[in-house]
Design a protein around this motif. Structure first.
Motif, PDB file in Angstrom:
ATOM      1  N   LEU A   1       0.743  -1.342  -0.121  1.00 51.40           N
ATOM      2  CA  LEU A   1       0.055  -0.094  -0.032  1.00 51.40           C
ATOM      3  C   LEU A   1       0.645   1.442  -0.123  1.00 51.40           C
ATOM      4  O   LEU A   1       0.776   2.249  -0.734  1.00 51.40           O
ATOM      5  CB  LEU A   1      -0.864  -0.095   1.391  1.00 51.40           C
ATOM      6  CG  LEU A   1      -1.726   1.374   1.479  1.00 51.40           C
ATOM      7  CD1 LEU A   1      -2.817   1.677   0.366  1.00 51.40           C
ATOM      8  CD2 LEU A   1      -2.576   1.295   2.721  1.00 51.40           C
ATOM      9  N   VAL A   2       1.884   1.449   0.967  1.00 46.41           N
ATOM     10  CA  VAL A   2       2.607   2.510   1.035  1.00 46.41           C
ATOM     11  C   VAL A   2       3.506   2.620  -0.186  1.00 46.41           C
ATOM     12  O   VAL A   2       3.730   3.751  -0.725  1.00 46.41           O
ATOM     13  CB  VAL A   2       3.454   2.518   2.335  1.00 46.41           C
ATOM     14  CG1 VAL A   2       4.590   3.787   2.497  1.00 46.41           C
ATOM     15  CG2 VAL A   2       2.636   2.273   3.507  1.00 46.41           C
TER      16      VAL A   2
ATOM     17  N   LEU B   1       3.678   5.892  -2.614  1.00 48.71           N
ATOM     18  CA  LEU B   1       5.072   6.405  -2.942  1.00 48.71           C
ATOM     19  C   LEU B   1       5.520   6.488  -4.436  1.00 48.71           C
ATOM     20  O   LEU B   1       6.082   7.375  -4.916  1.00 48.71           O
ATOM     21  CB  LEU B   1       6.182   5.626  -2.277  1.00 48.71           C
ATOM     22  CG  LEU B   1       7.838   6.010  -2.390  1.00 48.71           C
ATOM     23  CD1 LEU B   1       7.748   7.633  -1.705  1.00 48.71           C
ATOM     24  CD2 LEU B   1       8.672   5.515  -1.605  1.00 48.71           C
ATOM     25  N   THR B   2       5.067   5.406  -4.984  1.00 46.36           N
ATOM     26  CA  THR B   2       5.260   5.398  -6.519  1.00 46.36           C
ATOM     27  C   THR B   2       4.225   6.731  -7.069  1.00 46.36           C
ATOM     28  O   THR B   2       4.782   7.342  -8.115  1.00 46.36           O
ATOM     29  CB  THR B   2       4.605   4.085  -7.107  1.00 46.36           C
ATOM     30  OG1 THR B   2       5.683   3.183  -6.643  1.00 46.36           O
ATOM     31  CG2 THR B   2       4.860   4.277  -8.547  1.00 46.36           C
ATOM     32  N   ALA B   3       2.979   6.691  -6.591  1.00 51.51           N
ATOM     33  CA  ALA B   3       2.172   7.812  -7.221  1.00 51.51           C
ATOM     34  C   ALA B   3       2.786   9.092  -6.829  1.00 51.51           C
ATOM     35  O   ALA B   3       2.703  10.169  -7.903  1.00 51.51           O
ATOM     36  CB  ALA B   3       0.938   7.472  -6.414  1.00 51.51           C
TER      37      ALA B   3
ATOM     38  N   ILE C   1      -5.843   9.283  -4.122  1.00 55.16           N
ATOM     39  CA  ILE C   1      -6.682   8.493  -5.019  1.00 55.16           C
ATOM     40  C   ILE C   1      -6.002   6.980  -5.072  1.00 55.16           C
ATOM     41  O   ILE C   1      -6.668   5.923  -4.825  1.00 55.16           O
ATOM     42  CB  ILE C   1      -6.815   8.912  -6.501  1.00 55.16           C
ATOM     43  CG1 ILE C   1      -7.435  10.262  -6.271  1.00 55.16           C
ATOM     44  CG2 ILE C   1      -7.381   8.021  -7.440  1.00 55.16           C
ATOM     45  CD1 ILE C   1      -7.916  11.025  -7.476  1.00 55.16           C
ATOM     46  N   ALA C   2      -4.642   6.898  -5.227  1.00 52.25           N
ATOM     47  CA  ALA C   2      -3.908   5.491  -5.339  1.00 52.25           C
ATOM     48  C   ALA C   2      -4.068   4.776  -4.109  1.00 52.25           C
ATOM     49  O   ALA C   2      -4.433   3.647  -4.118  1.00 52.25           O
ATOM     50  CB  ALA C   2      -2.620   5.888  -5.564  1.00 52.25           C
ATOM     51  N   GLY C   3      -3.923   5.511  -2.920  1.00 52.80           N
ATOM     52  CA  GLY C   3      -4.095   4.705  -1.732  1.00 52.80           C
ATOM     53  C   GLY C   3      -5.494   4.256  -1.443  1.00 52.80           C
ATOM     54  O   GLY C   3      -5.623   3.007  -0.978  1.00 52.80           O
TER      55      GLY C   3
ATOM     56  N   TYR D   1      -9.124  -0.154  -1.093  1.00 55.38           N
ATOM     57  CA  TYR D   1     -10.589  -0.897  -1.332  1.00 55.38           C
ATOM     58  C   TYR D   1     -10.166  -2.374  -1.952  1.00 55.38           C
ATOM     59  O   TYR D   1     -10.861  -3.124  -1.515  1.00 55.38           O
ATOM     60  CB  TYR D   1     -11.172   0.125  -2.304  1.00 55.38           C
ATOM     61  CG  TYR D   1     -12.412  -0.612  -2.699  1.00 55.38           C
ATOM     62  CD1 TYR D   1     -13.558  -0.492  -1.777  1.00 55.38           C
ATOM     63  CD2 TYR D   1     -12.534  -1.197  -3.933  1.00 55.38           C
ATOM     64  CE1 TYR D   1     -14.870  -1.007  -2.285  1.00 55.38           C
ATOM     65  CE2 TYR D   1     -13.598  -1.611  -4.413  1.00 55.38           C
ATOM     66  CZ  TYR D   1     -15.016  -1.447  -3.430  1.00 55.38           C
ATOM     67  OH  TYR D   1     -16.161  -2.263  -3.905  1.00 55.38           O
ATOM     68  N   PHE D   2      -9.658  -2.336  -2.748  1.00 54.06           N
ATOM     69  CA  PHE D   2      -9.272  -3.557  -3.490  1.00 54.06           C
ATOM     70  C   PHE D   2      -8.396  -4.762  -2.711  1.00 54.06           C
ATOM     71  O   PHE D   2      -8.803  -6.046  -2.801  1.00 54.06           O
ATOM     72  CB  PHE D   2      -8.532  -3.308  -4.916  1.00 54.06           C
ATOM     73  CG  PHE D   2      -9.590  -2.920  -5.963  1.00 54.06           C
ATOM     74  CD1 PHE D   2     -10.745  -3.520  -6.471  1.00 54.06           C
ATOM     75  CD2 PHE D   2      -9.353  -1.761  -6.397  1.00 54.06           C
ATOM     76  CE1 PHE D   2     -11.509  -3.158  -7.347  1.00 54.06           C
ATOM     77  CE2 PHE D   2     -10.392  -1.071  -7.332  1.00 54.06           C
ATOM     78  CZ  PHE D   2     -11.334  -1.875  -7.917  1.00 54.06           C
ATOM     79  N   ASP D   3      -7.555  -4.288  -1.721  1.00 54.66           N
ATOM     80  CA  ASP D   3      -6.979  -5.254  -1.062  1.00 54.66           C
ATOM     81  C   ASP D   3      -7.690  -5.627   0.270  1.00 54.66           C
ATOM     82  O   ASP D   3      -7.265  -6.479   1.008  1.00 54.66           O
ATOM     83  CB  ASP D   3      -5.471  -4.956  -0.811  1.00 54.66           C
ATOM     84  CG  ASP D   3      -5.363  -3.926   0.553  1.00 54.66           C
ATOM     85  OD1 ASP D   3      -6.390  -3.337   0.997  1.00 54.66           O
ATOM     86  OD2 ASP D   3      -4.235  -3.658   0.962  1.00 54.66           O
TER      87      ASP D   3
END
Length: 402
Positions: free
Chosen positions: A155-156, A160-162, A180-182, A187-189
């Motif tokens: 997740l992190v 960080l990539t985003a 948004i990425a987080g 949500y999906f994980d």
């Protein structure tokens, strides 16, 4: 009226509005549990606890909106987190006596603002020391973003990539991209749903709609000495002083356009006087979350960053009006997501303050002392590390320059 509305529409930006949302997301989710503990320490009922949420949300939200619009600067206020921690440790004080102490504290804050004494004191603090103190306060949030890799590495890592890609290709909206990425990944994980199913116990007594409940204050000399005066001291030293440092460091206090320090301090005191019987124990300038609203990530043009303060006020109002529902919503975000979001949003501010702190060789060592003491989290006699860091830096500067 129409002219002001037209200017607001012209100055509005998505990046500033998102910065305001992140201010509230970080500020509310990281401190609401302490507020609930403080209310419970005074044996507040569930209805009275909801009233505290209403008073704090309405007070913080209205002050952010009104002050930001009047002064066209991102004025972000908050409730006193160290004050809430102080209240949570009290013993043998009932809610009525505590409410009287809140009013006395509010009166002292109002006097400090109207007299201009606090602003004159802050003007004597060198910029290097103020920046070092603020950098020390923010450091734990920067470290928290990367220490969260241990509990939620994927997740992190995605966030960080985003952040890096956003800074490279979409700098104005990089924080929005991180959020948004987080949220999408959480949500999906399944971590978002899991958190919603295990809400903190402190939120169990909250209802969707928060309603104000009047608490008739009583005044005792014991409570004034044991609660009102310490609450005033920790609010001014641990909240308002770093808040002024944040304003100065971000460039919103210049001879050409001075920041309204005294009026803002007085305003928070007056609002606390009005709302203390409903549970607003102490309102003050924000430092940590204010840095998000004042950063270039909110908007590249400093003159348009006041929108972030207005946006934060709007979302704080929602927390007050909807009480427990908003609290439950914010509590649904995984802790690692909040930690990473706060740390990445504050990276630029931390770097800027460190550069100011060590930029002048003559004041570098005192600034480093102030930074390290503040970052250490030292607490003595109930007063937080920001105050002691400032004291350590001032003493070091006085000795070395003598």
């Amino acid at each position: 009226m129409r002219r002001g509305l037209n200017q607001f529409v012209r100055d509005f930006s998505v990046s500033a509005a998102v910065a305001g949302l992140i201010v509230v997301l970080v500020g509310f989710s990281s401190t609401i549990a302490i507020v609930f503990q403080a209310a419970q320490a005074l044996n507040a009922s569930a209805a009275e606890l909801n009233s505290w949420v209403w008073a704090l949300g309405v007070g913080t939200g209205s002050s952010c909106i009104v002050l930001s619009l009047i002064y066209k600067k991102p004025i972000v206020t908050a409730w006193s987190t160290p004050g809430a921690a102080l209240i949570a440790t009290t013993q043998g004080i009932n809610l009525a006596d505590a409410t009287g102490a809140f009013l006395v504290c509010a009166l002292l804050i109002t006097i400090a603002g109207l007299s201009g004494a606090f602003e004159r004191l802050m003007q004597r603090i060198p910029m290097a020391l103020a920046s070092a103190m603020l950098a020390g306060l923010l450091l734990r949030f920067g470290l928290g973003a990367f220490s969260a890799l241990k509990s939620a590495p994927v997740l992190v890592g995605v966030m960080l990539t985003a952040h890096l890609l956003g800074r490279r290709y979409w700098a104005r909206y990089s924080v929005l991209g991180v959020l948004i990425a987080g949220v999408i990944f959480a949500y999906f994980d399944g971590s978002l749903a899991a958190q919603m199913l295990s809400q903190p116990k402190v939120l169990q007594g909250a209802t969707i709609w928060a309603q104000p409940i009047w608490i008739t204050p009583t005044f005792t000399m014991t409570t004034i000495i044991s609660l009102a005066l310490p609450l005033f001291v920790v609010t001014m030293t641990s909240q308002n002083a770093p808040g002024v440092a944040a304003i100065r460091s971000a460039g919103f206090d210049t001879p050409e356009s001075p920041a309204p320090i005294s009026p803002v301090i007085a305003s928070t005191g007056i609002l606390t006087l009005m709302l203390a019987p409903f549970g607003a124990f102490a309102l003050n300038l924000s430092a940590i979350t204010a840095a998000i609203a004042m950063s270039p990530e909110a908007h590249t043009d400093p003159k348009r960053r006041y929108i972030a303060g207005v946006s934060a006020g709007f979302f704080y109002l929602l927390t007050g009006i909807f009480g427990g529902a908003i609290g439950a919503l914010f509590a649904a975000f995984p802790a690692a997501l909040i930690a990473a979001l706060a740390g990445l949003a504050l990276l630029g501010t931390i770097g800027h303050n460190l550069s100011v702190a060590v930029g002048d060789e003559a004041s570098r060592e005192p600034a480093l002392i102030a930074f390290l003491i503040t970052a250490s989290g030292l607490t003595l006699h109930g007063i937080g590390s920001a105050f002691w860091g400032l004291i350590g830096g001032v003493v070091a500067m006085w000795v070395l320059r003598r």
